[in-house]
Motif scaffolding. Structure first.
Motif, PDB file in Angstrom:
ATOM      1  N   ALA A  12       0.827  -1.208   0.000  1.00 59.15           N
ATOM      2  CA  ALA A  12       0.000   0.000   0.000  1.00 59.15           C
ATOM      3  C   ALA A  12       0.861   1.258   0.000  1.00 59.15           C
ATOM      4  O   ALA A  12       0.683   2.154  -0.830  1.00 59.15           O
ATOM      5  CB  ALA A  12      -0.944  -0.014   1.204  1.00 59.15           C
ATOM      6  N   THR A 237      -0.667   3.087   6.792  1.00 61.23           N
ATOM      7  CA  THR A 237      -0.959   1.706   6.399  1.00 61.23           C
ATOM      8  C   THR A 237      -0.823   0.739   7.575  1.00 61.23           C
ATOM      9  O   THR A 237      -0.928  -0.469   7.396  1.00 61.23           O
ATOM     10  CB  THR A 237      -0.033   1.239   5.252  1.00 61.23           C
ATOM     11  OG1 THR A 237       1.292   1.029   5.763  1.00 61.23           O
ATOM     12  CG2 THR A 237       0.006   2.263   4.121  1.00 61.23           C
ATOM     13  N   GLY A 343      -4.821  -0.148   3.098  1.00 59.80           N
ATOM     14  CA  GLY A 343      -4.198  -1.440   3.329  1.00 59.80           C
ATOM     15  C   GLY A 343      -4.959  -2.291   4.331  1.00 59.80           C
ATOM     16  O   GLY A 343      -5.981  -1.897   4.909  1.00 59.80           O
ATOM     17  N   ALA A 360      -4.592   0.767  -3.410  1.00 59.67           N
ATOM     18  CA  ALA A 360      -3.651   1.884  -3.422  1.00 59.67           C
ATOM     19  C   ALA A 360      -3.784   2.709  -4.704  1.00 59.67           C
ATOM     20  O   ALA A 360      -3.755   3.946  -4.669  1.00 59.67           O
ATOM     21  CB  ALA A 360      -2.221   1.364  -3.271  1.00 59.67           C
TER      22      ALA A 360
END
Length: 390
Positions: A12, A237, A343, A360
């Motif tokens: 991510a 993330t 994420g 992402a």
């Protein structure tokens, strides 16, 4: 001053860092508390010179051409279709056999010494399937498809080890991920694109993050630098509850302990992974990396996985009360200014690698549409032009 502080150098964070740096010409700092990039997909050479995955096997597969094409900018590929065997005992005996997993036609025929064809096995399974009025739990999913005996043999023990919960206590999504096949397809995945990065995941991440606008600092915790490093916006993330100081309590996760071994033999097992569903076996599976990487070497490396309640957070536990707790954190995340949560850990959902890449890329599209680029100053614009080859 960095335009972006990205916390986490896994899929991510790295995908977003590259897009923000190369497309928008913005200055990005990527930090990770671990001493390396790549997140859980990190791989490296062990003491014998064998390429292994530090955090267990990561098999890349996707049906998304967009995701595959995007990652292809940073790596070549080695075609690889993952195969898994499950070590179980034949019904009514003590004889141990290894049969294909997910369950397919060959699994049934080998386990029961039958010679059914595809049409016959459908009826065989249907005769054993239990009627479940409403599918709510992971147990419901399996017994409604294959019946009680196969559920007990392949799923119940494995799931109890993995989650420390009976399948009857887990959301249906856990076992719904594993199909049942009536043909002889013994591939674990059936996605259109199945391959491994030709030189490993870490090399792919290194190339992805190799940009003049990207600065990387590993072994750094966000709490240590958030007030000392000037930045305009954050991409988080990590665990969403950690960002908010565990305000409502910790979100439950399952972890893993990995036992890596180097063996003085060329091959340990016939496929990449062997599952061990029996509860008396302390690990859930053993993986051998040479099947994945294609590496030729006189020795081999394997990893046994031991589920654990303690350790790094890997698997969000899918139960209604946990989802309700996450919703409280999600409301905080939605209200946070200049912070994007992306994420698996940040959204408390189990994602495959390709799904995280897709998330992402979608997040970048939203950012790019909603924020004017920060590359208006001369220095940033010059870097952008240099990166683009202008």
């Amino acid at each position: 001053m960095f335009d972006w502080l990205i916390v986490g150098a896994g899929f991510a964070g790295s995908v977003l860092a590259e897009r923000l740096a190369s497309v928008r010409g913005e200055k990005v700092l990527v930090i990770d508390r671990r001493p390396h990039i790549g997140g859980n997909a990190y791989d490296h050479l062990d003491e014998a010179g064998l390429l292994i995955h530090r955090y267990g096997p990561h098999i890349f597969h996707t049906n998304s051409k967009q995701v595959f094409d995007h990652l292809s900018r940073f790596t070549g590929w080695r075609p690889y279709e993952h195969r898994v065997l499950a070590e179980v005992t034949k019904p009514g005996t003590d004889e141990t056999v290894r049969v294909p997993m997910p369950i397919n036609l060959d699994t049934i025929n080998r386990l029961y010494d039958l010679s059914l064809d595809q049409d016959e096995v459908e009826g065989w399974l249907a005769a054993r399937a239990e009627q479940v009025p409403t599918i709510r739990t992971s147990e419901d999913v399996v017994v409604s498809k294959v019946g009680r005996e196969l559920y007990e043999k392949f799923f119940r023990g494995y799931t109890r080890k993995q989650w420390a919960l009976d399948p009857s206590e887990l959301d249906k999504s856990v076992t719904a991920r594993v199909p049942t096949r009536t043909n002889t397809d013994d591939r674990y995945f059936t996605d259109t694109f199945q391959a491994m990065p030709a030189d490993g995941y870490t090399k792919m991440f290194e190339k992805m993050l190799s940009h003049p606008n990207i600065t990387i600092r590993t072994g750094v915790d966000y709490a240590e630098v958030r007030d000392s490093i000037p930045h305009k916006r954050v991409i988080w993330t990590g665990p969403v509850d950690e960002y908010f100081g565990f305000r409502y309590g910790k979100l439950p996760y399952r972890s893993l302990r990995f036992e890596h071994s180097i063996l003085d033999q060329a091959e340990y097992q016939p496929v990449g992974t062997v599952n061990y569903p029996a509860e008396e076996v302390p690990y859930t599976r053993i993986s051998e990396y040479k099947h994945l990487t294609g590496q030729v070497h006189p020795k081999t490396s394997i990893t046994a996985e031991f589920p654990s309640a303690e350790g790094d957070p890997y698997y969000p536990i899918p139960r209604p009360e946990n989802q309700a707790l996450y919703k409280r954190y999600e409301a905080l995340a939605d209200a946070a200014q200049d912070v994007w949560f992306v994420g698996r850990l940040a959204t408390y959902r189990y994602y495959n690698m390709d799904q995280i890449v897709g998330q992402a890329l979608a997040t970048f599209t939203k950012i790019d549409a909603s924020l004017p680029p920060e590359a208006a100053n001369d220095d940033a614009e010059a870097l952008r032009r240099a990166a683009a080859g202008d």
